[in-house]
Design a protein around this motif. Structure first.
Motif, PDB file in Angstrom:
ATOM      1  N   GLY A  66      35.963  26.085  24.701  1.00 59.78           N
ATOM      2  CA  GLY A  66      36.663  25.038  23.966  1.00 59.78           C
ATOM      3  C   GLY A  66      37.228  23.974  24.893  1.00 59.78           C
ATOM      4  O   GLY A  66      37.135  22.773  24.619  1.00 59.78           O
ATOM      5  N   SER A  67      37.789  24.408  26.012  1.00 55.42           N
ATOM      6  CA  SER A  67      38.350  23.457  26.985  1.00 55.42           C
ATOM      7  C   SER A  67      37.260  22.609  27.624  1.00 55.42           C
ATOM      8  O   SER A  67      37.426  21.401  27.801  1.00 55.42           O
ATOM      9  N   GLU A  68      36.149  23.250  27.970  1.00 55.73           N
ATOM     10  CA  GLU A  68      35.037  22.506  28.550  1.00 55.73           C
ATOM     11  C   GLU A  68      34.496  21.483  27.557  1.00 55.73           C
ATOM     12  O   GLU A  68      34.246  20.326  27.912  1.00 55.73           O
ATOM     13  N   GLY A  71      36.759  18.453  27.371  1.00 52.18           N
ATOM     14  CA  GLY A  71      36.536  17.540  28.490  1.00 52.18           C
ATOM     15  C   GLY A  71      35.296  16.692  28.303  1.00 52.18           C
ATOM     16  O   GLY A  71      35.287  15.490  28.596  1.00 52.18           O
ATOM     17  N   ILE A  72      34.244  17.307  27.783  1.00 51.49           N
ATOM     18  CA  ILE A  72      33.008  16.565  27.520  1.00 51.49           C
ATOM     19  C   ILE A  72      33.230  15.563  26.387  1.00 51.49           C
ATOM     20  O   ILE A  72      32.778  14.420  26.448  1.00 51.49           O
ATOM     21  N   TYR A  73      33.966  15.991  25.339  1.00 53.71           N
ATOM     22  CA  TYR A  73      34.224  15.102  24.204  1.00 53.71           C
ATOM     23  C   TYR A  73      34.996  13.855  24.620  1.00 53.71           C
ATOM     24  O   TYR A  73      34.724  12.761  24.126  1.00 53.71           O
ATOM     25  N   THR A  74      35.960  14.004  25.532  1.00 50.02           N
ATOM     26  CA  THR A  74      36.737  12.834  25.951  1.00 50.02           C
ATOM     27  C   THR A  74      35.866  11.790  26.634  1.00 50.02           C
ATOM     28  O   THR A  74      36.210  10.608  26.642  1.00 50.02           O
ATOM     29  N   LEU A  75      34.726  12.215  27.175  1.00 53.91           N
ATOM     30  CA  LEU A  75      33.822  11.267  27.825  1.00 53.91           C
ATOM     31  C   LEU A  75      32.730  10.752  26.894  1.00 53.91           C
ATOM     32  O   LEU A  75      32.314   9.604  26.985  1.00 53.91           O
ATOM     33  N   ASP A  81      30.542  17.719  20.149  1.00 50.80           N
ATOM     34  CA  ASP A  81      31.439  18.212  21.189  1.00 50.80           C
ATOM     35  C   ASP A  81      32.834  18.472  20.628  1.00 50.80           C
ATOM     36  O   ASP A  81      33.496  19.439  21.011  1.00 50.80           O
ATOM     37  N   LEU A  82      33.275  17.623  19.696  1.00 48.92           N
ATOM     38  CA  LEU A  82      34.564  17.845  19.039  1.00 48.92           C
ATOM     39  C   LEU A  82      34.508  19.120  18.203  1.00 48.92           C
ATOM     40  O   LEU A  82      35.454  19.912  18.214  1.00 48.92           O
ATOM     41  N   LEU A  83      33.414  19.337  17.501  1.00 50.41           N
ATOM     42  CA  LEU A  83      33.246  20.542  16.698  1.00 50.41           C
ATOM     43  C   LEU A  83      33.282  21.792  17.579  1.00 50.41           C
ATOM     44  O   LEU A  83      33.952  22.781  17.251  1.00 50.41           O
ATOM     45  N   LYS A  84      32.589  21.745  18.734  1.00 48.91           N
ATOM     46  CA  LYS A  84      32.613  22.879  19.662  1.00 48.91           C
ATOM     47  C   LYS A  84      34.024  23.112  20.194  1.00 48.91           C
ATOM     48  O   LYS A  84      34.437  24.261  20.386  1.00 48.91           O
ATOM     49  N   THR A  85      34.782  22.046  20.417  1.00 55.01           N
ATOM     50  CA  THR A  85      36.167  22.171  20.876  1.00 55.01           C
ATOM     51  C   THR A  85      37.014  22.899  19.844  1.00 55.01           C
ATOM     52  O   THR A  85      37.729  23.850  20.166  1.00 55.01           O
TER      53      THR A  85
END
Length: 105
Positions: A66-68, A71-75, A81-85
């Motif tokens: 979730g943390s990884e 980080g990917i979503y912010t970029l 990526d938000l869903l995976k978070t």
């Protein structure tokens, strides 16, 4: 754009692509090692009927994912990526609660 302009912009960014490549390669190796260690510990815990520590391992694993993904979503700002978070964090918290409930009992 001329070659000198491109080189000048690259110098101004103060990024070292060689170092970035090395760090990314190291992170990839670290993730692979973590997944292997997680698998070994999870199988060991299941075989020895240690369900409470398995919950802690799973919580840690999904917390990392979730943390990884965050980080990917912010970029990237990709919805996947938000869903995976969100899913990673929900699963991590759920297994953490299971772990704490198992420790108290």
């Amino acid at each position: 754009m001329k070659k000198e302009e491109i080189l000048q912009k690259s110098r101004e960014e103060k990024k070292d692509e060689g170092k970035e490549f090395i760090f990314n390669k190291g992170r990839k190796s670290g993730v692979i090692g973590m997944v292997i260690m997680f698998g070994i510990l999870a199988v060991f815990n299941l075989y020895n009927d240690r369900h409470e520590t398995t919950s802690a391992l799973i919580a840690m694993f999904f917390g990392y994912l979730g943390s990884e993904s965050f980080g990917i979503y912010t970029l990237t700002n990709k919805k996947m990526d938000l869903l995976k978070t969100v899913i990673g964090c929900i699963l991590s918290i759920s297994f953490l609660v299971l772990y704490f409930n198992g420790v108290r009992n």
